[in-house]
Design a protein around this motif. Structure first.
Motif, PDB file in Angstrom:
ATOM      1  N   VAL A 132     -16.601  -8.419  -4.438  1.00 32.08           N
ATOM      2  CA  VAL A 132     -17.035  -7.388  -5.514  1.00 32.08           C
ATOM      3  C   VAL A 132     -17.779  -7.619  -6.905  1.00 32.08           C
ATOM      4  CG1 VAL A 132     -15.632  -6.225  -7.331  1.00 32.08           C
ATOM      5  CG2 VAL A 132     -14.955  -6.299  -4.946  1.00 32.08           C
ATOM      6  N   LEU A 170     -18.393  -3.144   1.307  1.00 28.88           N
ATOM      7  CA  LEU A 170     -18.364  -3.589   0.686  1.00 28.88           C
ATOM      8  C   LEU A 170     -19.298  -5.160   0.968  1.00 28.88           C
ATOM      9  CD1 LEU A 170     -17.807  -4.994  -2.013  1.00 28.88           C
ATOM     10  CD2 LEU A 170     -15.372  -6.353  -1.505  1.00 28.88           C
ATOM     11  N   SER A 226     -23.055  -5.621  -0.305  1.00 28.21           N
ATOM     12  CA  SER A 226     -23.096  -6.975  -0.654  1.00 28.21           C
ATOM     13  C   SER A 226     -24.399  -7.500  -0.098  1.00 28.21           C
ATOM     14  CB  SER A 226     -22.174  -7.981  -0.752  1.00 28.21           C
ATOM     15  OG  SER A 226     -21.033  -7.597  -1.644  1.00 28.21           O
TER      16      SER A 226
END
Length: 463
Positions: A30, A143, A147
């Motif tokens: 995150v 995610l 990323s």
């Protein structure tokens, strides 16, 4: 924002590393994704939305490209139906990504290229093609995939990383003091390559541009071409080292992108050592699917032509890039024919390797001039002065001597940096007290130079 700016060196990077280190391991992606988007927004806010849309759309494409699901269908009718559906999804995905990239390359979608679009588009395409082929599982975690695509160490100019190379580290990686130390050392070497070599040697090329190509002597034309060859190498090599160093700080191992290309003994060998991840991409997704070298010499030459034509277009849509690519294709084809005629035994011996190396050192600077000079009239002038076939205008006969007086030491340092010597010295000293002191001094010397002269953008940010 770029790696060699004071904003990145003194503010963004230290702050990000502190926040990244304080983040619990399960939430580090995150932080990585958020930091990468902030990094991109600070450099290219106009196209941040395009990057985010591209990530989301291709995540959805990937969910519908799963060869394992096709193979599990026992019913032949349903399996064929699924195959047709996934081929259609793949076709739409390829058209979408290639269309957006081509639209910007041609100036249809904007006057300038969004930062990093060529690099992150190729990473996306590699992921989608690998999933379709079955060599990579589809990624269900948005995610993780986001990323991977937006990771700021390699977002703007590579290296081009396959998802399979990095997925395990995205799931679990260590963030340790040792990794930060090793990464900072590598980053410093890249920063020095850019600030102390590429930017300084590049001043000679700038002076020649100001003078005018028609007003330089033939010796100066060659010296400036060699200077530009060093400039573009240390510029891109420096970026790649900095990206690898940043990756190591964050717990990743990014693939090697350069391997002493100016030590090559053939044009083919040169481009096996230069921008290696791009060459790997074209080999895996274009050259081999076309048939590679498996269907005879004529077909191989045609396949190479397609690869170099696409490589030219990837770099730019102007004629000079096509000339650059075709010169490299021609050089490789000639080398292949010489080997086919039995010259390979000679070329493998010391005299042959020396001659091949000298040929590379003469041929590659000519191709770099074609790469850099976009105006066809100016390109003709420069090549004419290099080959002494176009008369000069108000040429100062001693201009090349002045250039060597002003830049001789930098060119000598650049020549040494093009050999494995500096790398060997770095590996030997980097973990000693002397090596650490030298690297710290080198880092702050680079910071001082950036503060004094400002930062110059990396050449490959234009692509």
């Amino acid at each position: 924002m770029i790696f060699n700016s004071l904003e990145f060196l003194l503010f963004f990077l230290p702050l990000f590393l502190v926040i990244y280190g304080l983040t619990p391991e399960r939430l580090r992606n995150v932080t990585l994704l958020s930091g990468s988007l902030i990094f991109y927004a600070l450099g290219e806010p106009k196209y941040l939305l395009l990057l985010m849309i591209s990530v989301l759309v291709n995540y959805l494409f990937g969910l519908h490209l799963d060869s394992r699901a096709r193979k599990k269908d026992r019913n032949k009718k349903y399996r064929q139906k699924r195959n047709r559906k996934q081929k259609a999804v793949l076709a739409v995905a390829l058209l979408f990504n290639a269309g957006v990239l081509a639209g910007f390359k041609c100036g249809i979608l904007g006057e300038r290229l969004p930062l990093g679009i060529s690099f992150y588009t190729f990473q996306i395409l590699s992921y989608l093609l690998d999933v379709y082929r079955g060599s990579q599982k589809k990624e269900t975690s948005f995610l993780l995939l986001a990323s991977y695509i937006t990771m700021f160490p390699q977002l703007l100019s590579g290296p081009i990383v396959n998802y399979g190379e990095i997925r395990e580290r995205l799931i679990k990686r260590t963030f340790q003091a040792r990794g930060i130390q090793d990464g900072l050392k590598l980053f410093t070497m890249g920063l020095a390559s850019k600030v102390l070599l590429a930017d300084r040697i590049g001043l000679l090329w700038q002076e020649v541009q100001v003078t005018g190509f028609e007003s330089i002597s033939t010796p100066l034309a060659w010296i400036a071409a060699i200077a530009y060859s060093m400039k573009i190498y240390f510029d891109f090599y420096g970026y790649s080292l900095m990206a690898s160093g940043l990756g190591r700080m964050l717990g990743f191992e990014l693939p090697e992108n350069f391997q002493n290309p100016y030590m090559a003994s053939s044009v083919r060998d040169f481009y096996r050592r230069w921008h290696m991840t791009l060459g790997r991409w074209f080999t895996k997704y274009i050259y081999i699917p076309l048939g590679g070298n498996r269907h005879g010499e004529f077909r191989t030459v045609c396949n190479l032509l397609v690869v170099w034509a696409l490589t030219s277009v990837w770099h730019g849509m102007t004629a000079n890039f096509l000339i650059w690519g075709m010169l490299l294709w021609l050089g490789i084809v000639i080398e292949r024919q010489l080997r086919a005629l039995g010259a390979d035994k000679f070329l493998e011996k010391v005299p042959g390797r020396v001659l091949g190396h000298l040929f590379v050192l003469a041929y590659i600077p000519i191709t770099w001039i074609c790469f850099e000079v976009t105006d066809m009239g100016q390109l003709q002038n420069y090549l004419g002065r290099m080959l002494h076939v176009i008369p000069g205008v108000t040429v100062h006969a001693g201009d090349w001597q002045k250039a060597l007086t002003d830049y001789g030491s930098l060119l000598a340092a650049g020549a040494a940096g093009c050999t494995p010597l500096v790398q060997k010295l770095y590996r030997r000293l980097k973990d000693t007290w002397l090596g650490v002191v030298l690297l710290v001094a080198l880092f702050w010397l680079c910071v001082w130079r950036v503060e004094l002269e400002g930062h110059n953008p990396f050449k490959y940010l234009d692509f």
